[in-house]
Write an enzyme that holds these catalytic residues in place. Structure first.
Site: not given
Length: 576
Positions: A350, A402
């Site tokens: 991330s 995602d």
């Protein structure tokens, strides 16, 4: 409706007086039945909670400018009537930014007030004021728009998708390279997860995690701890050992120092792969969120042949912090003095993936053999030239739909336009759209019967008129003009790092079922496949590191079991 809201707001005054009298009565003592007294106390407490939440919501949501800042948002060439008009628009922009900065400071009141924090507040406020300056939507409008977009998206994907993106597959890298890099991703994901410390470990092991790391929180530091440099280890060290399977002596430095633009990281010796691993933590705090939201671009000063080197400001600042710690504090020198033959590998998930990619770019010159594995990195990270340059030593891994690898300022602006367009061309009541959207997300269904008329003319009964959606004269009013968020100076188009491995679940995504027998396609993907935000029930869960680790475990083990299977055509591999 606005008049009714003001009337309702005025009614809060007698409610506050009544709640105050109730509180005073409770303080003096209640001379009545115990059950009745408890009911009165509960009523007074609930009343004050409602009043406090309402006041907080008003402070955060209420726009004192009344949406008048929107006409000043466009940055394109627009003629101004006079100098006074120019000054007025500039003042409205400044006022809108100031309002948002006040909101951000209120929400982040527990964070310190150093220079980095103040800069992050300003950057976040400017982003929000620019993004929301030309719209007038409530949360239910956004929810209805997302529900409609999901159905529209699945409806558009019903016929076979065009295969033009297949031509973008990296030519020099073959299927064998995909297997090797997938195995590397599976191995180094353990380090990226370990950087999150004990919270992720306990979340992944809810029944045994606390028992395994609890001892570390209570007992005093041992001599094994003194072998490792770092700060604020607290309960994290035991979880890191459990996640990576390494020993105390294999760690060079572990830091959980966390501030705006300053991320926790660890440095370890990985003897299995003969590498010095630098793992950077992803988003876990308000400080990290402010780093994420500092989304304007700034030049990246590195030694490479790429031109126009631009990067996400907040993540770039975080990568520079880790770079200074590694180089100036001698952490990397210490690691390579122990294992000089090892190569350098930088990993993260991330926000940590974005920082790891930029850190690898900064370390490429002194460490030419550096490699980077970025798990679920943000899309809005690198300029086009840096993206092309990073393909030689950076590999990104993306799972399913995602949202983070598709998240950039440009893509958010595109999502806003799509939401505005789909709800402006809808002729169903909002409650029906929301109910059907919930049913579609939970149980699936056919996306054929869309309650929209995108190809028709004027609607007889639209969900919302365009005057309700947009401020007249704003850049999105016609759904076609340029937006201030697409300004090439402050928010230029940015791209994800390196080559991209996409793990895509097969079958329909109309429900949020998590079947253990899910099948995945593993292939190299081009960045253009992530140029639009996809709506779905797994757009958030596919980003979670524990789910990514679980899918990697299944995919790698299944590929190993199918080594003797006949070779499949193309770059796709099905996983049972």
């Amino acid at each position: 409706m606005s008049k009714l809201l003001y009337v309702r707001l005025a009614l809060f005054l007698p409610e506050m007086v009544w709640a105050s009298l109730g509180a005073a009565w409770i303080a003096d003592g209640i001379q009545c039945d115990r059950t009745v007294g408890n009911g009165i106390i509960a009523t007074v407490v609930v009343s004050w909670l409602i009043i406090a939440s309402t006041v907080l919501t008003i402070l955060i949501v209420f726009d004192p400018l009344g949406g008048k800042a929107a006409p000043g948002a466009p940055l394109g060439p627009q003629p101004l009537d006079s100098r006074e008009s120019s000054q007025l628009l500039s003042g409205l922009r400044t006022a809108a930014t100031s309002v948002w900065e006040t909101r951000v400071r209120l929400l982040c009141c527990c964070i310190g007030r150093d220079d980095h924090t103040r800069v992050a507040f300003s950057s976040t406020a400017e982003l929000f004021s620019t993004y929301f300056s030309d719209t007038d939507l409530v949360p239910s409008d956004i929810a209805a728009g997302l529900a409609l977009l999901h159905q529209q998206q699945d409806h558009a994907r019903s016929p076979p998708e065009p295969t033009e993106v297949v031509t973008h597959s990296p030519g020099p890298f073959q299927e064998a390279d995909l297997d090797a890099e997938l195995e590397n991703c599976h191995h180094y994901m353990q380090f990226a997860a370990a950087a999150y410390g004990w919270p992720l470990y306990v979340y992944r092991n809810p029944f045994t995690g606390l028992c395994r790391v609890g001892g570390d929180c209570c007992r005093r530091r041992t001599t094994d701890y003194d072998l490792v440099g770092g700060d604020q280890l607290n309960c994290h060290f035991s979880s890191i050992l459990q996640t990576t399977g390494l020993q105390h002596r294999d760690f060079i430095h572990i830091s959980f120092h966390d501030k705006v633009y300053e991320l926790p990281f660890l440095v370890a010796l990985d003897h299995r792969k003969e590498s010095v691993v630098v793992a950077i933590r992803g988003t876990m705090s308000l400080q990290d969120i402010l780093t994420d939201l500092s989304a304007e671009s700034e030049p990246l000063d590195i030694e490479c042949e790429a031109q126009d080197c631009w990067a996400h400001k907040g993540i770039s600042q975080a990568a520079r912090y880790v770079y200074r710690r590694l180089v100036n504090d001698g952490i990397l020198s210490q690691a390579f003095s122990i294992a000089p033959e090892y190569r350098l590998v930088v990993v993260g998930h991330s926000l940590g993936a974005g920082a790891a990619a930029l850190l690898a770019l900064m370390l490429k010159s002194p460490y030419p053999q550096v490699r980077c594995y970025a798990f679920s990195p943000p899309r809005g990270l690198l300029s086009k030239s840096l993206y092309e340059y990073s393909k030689t030593f950076i590999v990104s891994l993306v799972l399913g739909k995602d949202v983070i690898p598709r998240l950039s300022v440009t893509n958010l602006e595109d999502l806003k336009r799509r939401i505005l367009r789909v709800i402006a061309h809808c002729n169903k009541p909002k409650y029906k759209i929301l109910l059907r959207g919930c049913w579609y997300e939970l149980f699936g269904g056919s996306p054929e019967d869309l309650p929209t008329e995108l190809d028709g003319g004027d609607l007889t009964q639209p969900l919302l008129g365009e005057h309700s959606l947009l401020v007249h004269g704003s850049p999105a009013y016609s759904f076609s003009s340029e937006s201030p968020l697409e300004s090439p100076t402050k928010y230029p188009p940015l791209y994800p790092p390196g080559r991209i491995i996409h793990l895509e679940e097969e079958g329909t995504s109309g429900s949020c079922s998590c079947s253990p027998a899910a099948r995945y396609t593993v292939r190299w993907a081009h960045e253009s496949e992530f140029s639009r935000i996809l709506i779905g029930p797994k757009m958030l869960t596919d980003h979670m590191p524990d789910i990514l680790m679980r899918v990697l475990d299944h995919v790698v083990s299944d590929r190993a079991a199918c080594v003797s299977c006949p070779a499949q055509g193309g770059s796709s591999v099905d996983q049972a």
